[in-house]
Design an enzyme around this catalytic site. Structure first.
Site, PDB file in Angstrom:
ATOM      1  CE  LYS A  52     -19.663 114.395  77.192  1.00 43.13           C
ATOM      2  NZ  LYS A  52     -18.895 114.022  78.286  1.00 43.13           N
ATOM      3  CD  GLN A  96     -15.443 114.657  79.122  1.00 41.98           C
ATOM      4  OE1 GLN A  96     -16.631 114.947  79.071  1.00 41.98           O
ATOM      5  NE2 GLN A  96     -15.079 113.318  78.535  1.00 41.98           N
ATOM      6  CG  ASP A 119     -21.110 112.555  83.669  1.00 42.45           C
ATOM      7  OD1 ASP A 119     -21.581 112.319  82.580  1.00 42.45           O
ATOM      8  OD2 ASP A 119     -20.096 113.367  83.826  1.00 42.45           O
TER       9      ASP A 119
HETATM   10  N1  GUN Z   1     -15.060 110.881  80.181  1.00 41.89           N
HETATM   11  C1  GUN Z   1     -15.517 109.658  79.514  1.00 41.89           C
HETATM   12  N2  GUN Z   1     -16.570 109.372  79.519  1.00 41.89           N
HETATM   13  C2  GUN Z   1     -17.151 110.360  80.412  1.00 41.89           C
HETATM   14  C3  GUN Z   1     -18.449 110.549  80.682  1.00 41.89           C
HETATM   15  O1  GUN Z   1     -19.362 109.922  80.381  1.00 41.89           O
HETATM   16  N3  GUN Z   1     -18.670 111.739  81.658  1.00 41.89           N
HETATM   17  C4  GUN Z   1     -17.710 112.534  81.982  1.00 41.89           C
HETATM   18  N4  GUN Z   1     -17.671 113.473  82.904  1.00 41.89           N
HETATM   19  N5  GUN Z   1     -16.369 112.283  81.601  1.00 41.89           N
HETATM   20  C5  GUN Z   1     -16.308 111.031  80.699  1.00 41.89           C
END
Ligand code: GUN
Length: 283
Positions: A52, A96, A119
């Protein structure tokens, strides 16, 4: 049968995003900012967060990763989020997941300013999506919609079946398809006669989290099959929820794993950060 190339589409969208970001930065004199909070040392989360960060930098954003120990208290984490909520330099805040067991995930997601919730997990954003006025959309289903659009998959009045009902994928996916006038069936692990229902689908979205769960017996000839799965087989190889080799023989379009849905998720995260930035300039 044709394969949907998620990697190529993600690269194309990333390039377009970098271009429009550069233009808006020049016009506004400001830079979009994405902050990612990573609690603890979950190895998969570390990889996701690194990707990311890389993607945010490639788009021309300011990117910060806050790595905190898994001994952080919930109160401290909420305080940290509050600081970024207040700071106009940050347009996107992402915590996350998964979080350590002593932290209440719901409380954390609720603490993020919905306007910065890139998100799309905040209940306000889920409610906006379900009431037909989406602002921030969970990135995986948003990426799937982009793939369906790119490959000219007709949704109007088509039969769509979603397998898996998570807040992150299945539920928002069903709503996005519904908004395009598909007839949607949302199924899950307790659904009876799952294969029979799936076999009615013109568009089959699989997000159940079980390796090679969907065989050709679940798929109608000519269906479009989207595989959200990321599982490891007994040799540690990354496999999807769909038995690709046999399903590819009957599907008209299918996503591979890897190289299908995965690359699109991060791209949509960047796109939503850009959109949040743009809205912040307009407000
Ligand atoms: N953990 C696995 N996929 C995601 C996601 O799309 N966003 C976040 N914040 N955590 C994750």
């Amino acid at each position: 049968m044709a394969i949907i190339d998620g990697k190529a589409l993600a690269q194309k969208m990333q390039a377009e995003l970098a271009e429009k970001t550069a233009k808006l930065k020049e016009k506004s004199g400001q830079t979009p900012g994405l902050v990612v909070i990573l609690v603890g040392e979950n190895p998969a989360s570390q990889v996701y967060v690194r990707n990311k960060e890389r993607s945010a930098i490639a788009a021309g954003f300011r990117s910060e990763v806050i790595r905190v120990s898994d001994s952080i208290t919930q109160e401290e984490l909420l305080f940290l989020i509050g600081r970024y909520n207040q700071d106009p330099a940050w347009n996107g805040i992402l915590v996350q997941l998964p979080l350590p067991a002593h932290i209440d995930e719901e409380a954390v997601l609720l603490a993020i300013d919905p306007e910065k919730d890139v998100d799309g997990f905040h209940p306000t954003n889920m409610g906006r999506l379900w009431s037909g006025h989406p602002v921030m959309i969970p990135c995986t289903p948003a990426g799937i919609m982009e793939m369906l659009r790119e490959y000219n998959v007709e949704l109007e009045s088509k039969r769509a079946v979603v397998i898996g009902r998570s807040n992150i994928v299945g539920k928002p996916m069903a709503q996005l398809l519904l908004a395009k006038n598909a007839t949607v069936t949302l199924t899950h692990s307790r659904t009876h006669h799952l294969a029979e229902i799936a076999k009615q689908a013109d568009i089959l979205i699989v997000a159940i989290g079980r390796g090679h769960f969907v065989t050709k017996d679940f798929v109608k000839e000519g269906a479009v099959v989207i595989d959200v799965g990321m599982n490891r087989d007994e040799n540690g190889k990354l496999i999807g929820d769909v038995k690709f080799d046999e399903v590819a023989e009957i599907a008209s379009l299918i996503t591979p794993v890897p190289g299908g849905v995965g690359p699109m998720t991060i791209t949509m995260l960047m796109e939503q950060t850009y959109q949040a930035f743009k809205r912040s300039l307009e407000s």
